[in-house]
Design an enzyme around this catalytic site. Structure first.
Site, PDB file in Angstrom:
ATOM      1  N   ASN A   9       0.875  -1.175   0.000  1.00  0.00           N
ATOM      2  CA  ASN A   9       0.000   0.000   0.000  1.00  0.00           C
ATOM      3  C   ASN A   9       0.909   1.221   0.000  1.00  0.00           C
ATOM      4  O   ASN A   9       1.505   1.555   1.026  1.00  0.00           O
ATOM      5  CB  ASN A   9      -0.896  -0.035   1.249  1.00  0.00           C
ATOM      6  N   TRP A  10       1.016   1.872  -1.141  1.00  0.00           N
ATOM      7  CA  TRP A  10       1.982   2.966  -1.267  1.00  0.00           C
ATOM      8  C   TRP A  10       1.482   4.286  -0.706  1.00  0.00           C
ATOM      9  O   TRP A  10       2.217   5.273  -0.713  1.00  0.00           O
ATOM     10  CB  TRP A  10       2.403   3.115  -2.738  1.00  0.00           C
ATOM     11  N   LYS A  11       0.232   4.305  -0.269  1.00  0.00           N
ATOM     12  CA  LYS A  11      -0.311   5.531   0.343  1.00  0.00           C
ATOM     13  C   LYS A  11      -0.020   6.731  -0.583  1.00  0.00           C
ATOM     14  O   LYS A  11      -0.114   6.586  -1.790  1.00  0.00           O
ATOM     15  CB  LYS A  11       0.245   5.704   1.765  1.00  0.00           C
ATOM     16  N   HIS A  94      -9.375   1.320   5.138  1.00  0.00           N
ATOM     17  CA  HIS A  94      -8.084   1.590   5.774  1.00  0.00           C
ATOM     18  C   HIS A  94      -8.286   2.578   6.926  1.00  0.00           C
ATOM     19  O   HIS A  94      -9.051   3.526   6.798  1.00  0.00           O
ATOM     20  CB  HIS A  94      -7.075   2.140   4.757  1.00  0.00           C
ATOM     21  N   GLU A  96      -6.577   4.937   7.960  1.00  0.00           N
ATOM     22  CA  GLU A  96      -6.300   6.338   7.630  1.00  0.00           C
ATOM     23  C   GLU A  96      -7.515   6.971   6.944  1.00  0.00           C
ATOM     24  O   GLU A  96      -7.796   8.151   7.146  1.00  0.00           O
ATOM     25  CB  GLU A  96      -5.036   6.422   6.754  1.00  0.00           C
ATOM     26  N   GLU A 166      -5.153  -4.749  10.626  1.00  0.00           N
ATOM     27  CA  GLU A 166      -4.134  -3.716  10.816  1.00  0.00           C
ATOM     28  C   GLU A 166      -4.414  -2.946  12.104  1.00  0.00           C
ATOM     29  O   GLU A 166      -5.191  -1.976  12.082  1.00  0.00           O
ATOM     30  CB  GLU A 166      -4.149  -2.734   9.642  1.00  0.00           C
ATOM     31  N   GLY A 172       2.797   2.332  10.728  1.00  0.00           N
ATOM     32  CA  GLY A 172       3.786   3.394  10.539  1.00  0.00           C
ATOM     33  C   GLY A 172       4.516   3.778  11.812  1.00  0.00           C
ATOM     34  O   GLY A 172       5.199   4.797  11.864  1.00  0.00           O
ATOM     35  N   SER A 213       3.627  -2.101  10.352  1.00  0.00           N
ATOM     36  CA  SER A 213       5.074  -2.205  10.575  1.00  0.00           C
ATOM     37  C   SER A 213       5.638  -3.573  10.205  1.00  0.00           C
ATOM     38  O   SER A 213       6.514  -4.105  10.895  1.00  0.00           O
ATOM     39  CB  SER A 213       5.431  -1.824  12.017  1.00  0.00           C
ATOM     40  N   GLY A 234       2.950  -0.980   4.243  1.00  0.00           N
ATOM     41  CA  GLY A 234       3.142   0.407   3.862  1.00  0.00           C
ATOM     42  C   GLY A 234       4.600   0.693   3.573  1.00  0.00           C
ATOM     43  O   GLY A 234       5.121   0.379   2.500  1.00  0.00           O
ATOM     44  N   GLY A 235       5.291   1.263   4.560  1.00  0.00           N
ATOM     45  CA  GLY A 235       6.652   1.762   4.387  1.00  0.00           C
ATOM     46  C   GLY A 235       7.615   0.822   3.678  1.00  0.00           C
ATOM     47  O   GLY A 235       8.318   1.230   2.748  1.00  0.00           O
TER      48      GLY A 235
HETATM   49  P1  13P Z   1       3.258   0.386   7.588  1.00  0.00           P
HETATM   50  O1  13P Z   1       3.707  -0.929   6.997  1.00  0.00           O
HETATM   51  O2  13P Z   1       4.015   1.560   7.077  1.00  0.00           O
HETATM   52  O3  13P Z   1       3.159   0.297   9.077  1.00  0.00           O
HETATM   53  O4  13P Z   1       1.748   0.627   7.073  1.00  0.00           O
HETATM   54  C1  13P Z   1       0.827  -0.394   7.190  1.00  0.00           C
HETATM   55  C2  13P Z   1      -0.392  -0.042   6.428  1.00  0.00           C
HETATM   56  O5  13P Z   1      -1.106   0.881   6.754  1.00  0.00           O
HETATM   57  C3  13P Z   1      -0.683  -0.825   5.210  1.00  0.00           C
HETATM   58  O6  13P Z   1      -1.965  -0.554   4.744  1.00  0.00           O
END
Ligand code: 13P
Length: 256
Positions: A9-11, A94, A96, A166, A172, A213, A234-235
């Site tokens: 997920n590249w956000k 999600h 967010e 999640e 994050g 994470s 994500g990251g």
């Molecule tokens: P991180 O892997 O950066 O913690 O993000 C997780 C996430 O929100 C994937 O959708």
């Protein structure tokens, strides 16, 4: 046997050209791990470029959100038919989007139904806050999110749905749930809820990812858990080396 699915997920990272060149290189690096479904979810403006770049590669494309209407006066929104042909998966729910865009369980349920109606596959994210976790409410809260998201969705649709656990406090932050906790919530709470809703056979088919994470150094641990069917990342998914290692770990752990 559930095919593991690793999705990046590249956000709000990577431009169209950055995203396209990244997946071209990624495709070369992860081509061999064919027992893992490999998905990248770029920002909307990079979907077309990435969709073109992955032609002929094993990489699949996901979008990061969707509106539930087919079209309409909804400035800034993207409708399911606009994603057909560009994406196979769509992340919905999600945390967010729940937190910053005010998305409710009811909206997420409408999105899930709209995606299924257009042959798109929802990746439905659920997870508790730190306060809910501290209060011991995780089980009830996550189960409630799953039930709400799936309201009115029949069992035939379930193999097209992926769920992602999640925990908000792990996203994050570098603080991840232990693999035992991930197994407990994914196996003990989410798959149990699916079993209550759809029966054991359907529940056994649905893939459930862990997210929060996930890094190359903890991926193998998550993947060693019987109910963890991959990761929503994500990251670490923004880096070629890390993404490659995540897929490799999934392949090794769940390989047949
Ligand atoms: P991180 O892997 O950066 O913690 O993000 C997780 C996430 O929100 C994937 O959708």
């Amino acid at each position: 046997m559930r095919t593991p699915i690793v999705a990046g997920n590249w956000k709000m990272y990577k431009t169209n050209s950055e995203a396209a060149s990244f997946v071209r290189e990624l495709a070369l690096r992860i081509a061999a791990y064919s027992n893992v479904e490999r998905v990248v979810c770029p920002p909307f403006v990079a979907l077309a470029g990435v969709a073109e770049a992955v032609v002929g590669t094993p990489i699949k494309v996901g979008a990061q959100n969707v509106h539930w209407e087919d079209q309409g006066a909804y400035t800034s929104q993207i409708a399911p038919p606009m994603l057909v042909g560009l994406a196979e998966y769509v992340i919905i729910g999600h945390s967010e989007c729940r937190a910053y865009l005010g998305e409710t369980d009811e909206m997420i349920n409408r999105k899930a139904k709209a995606l299924l109606a257009h042959g798109l596959k929802p990746i439905i994210a659920v997870g508790e806050s730190l306060a809910q976790n501290d209060a011991g409410d995780t089980d009830a809260f996550v189960s409630g999110q799953v039930r709400a998201a799936l309201q009115g969705i029949d069992s035939q649709s379930m193999p097209s749905i992926v769920l992602a656990y999640e925990p908000i406090w792990a996203i994050g932050t570098g603080k991840s749930a232990s693999s035992a906790v991930a197994q407990q919530i994914i196996g003990g709470t989410i798959r149990k809820t699916l079993e209550e809703l759809y029966g054991v056979q359907v529940a056994d088919l649905v893939r459930i990812q862990y997210g929060g994470s996930v890094k190359p150094d903890n991926m193998a641990d998550y993947m060693s858990q019987p109910d963890v069917d991959g990761a929503l990342v994500g990251g670490a998914s923004l880096k070629l080396d890390d993404f490659t290692k995540l897929v490799e770990a999934a392949s090794r752990a769940k390989g047949s």
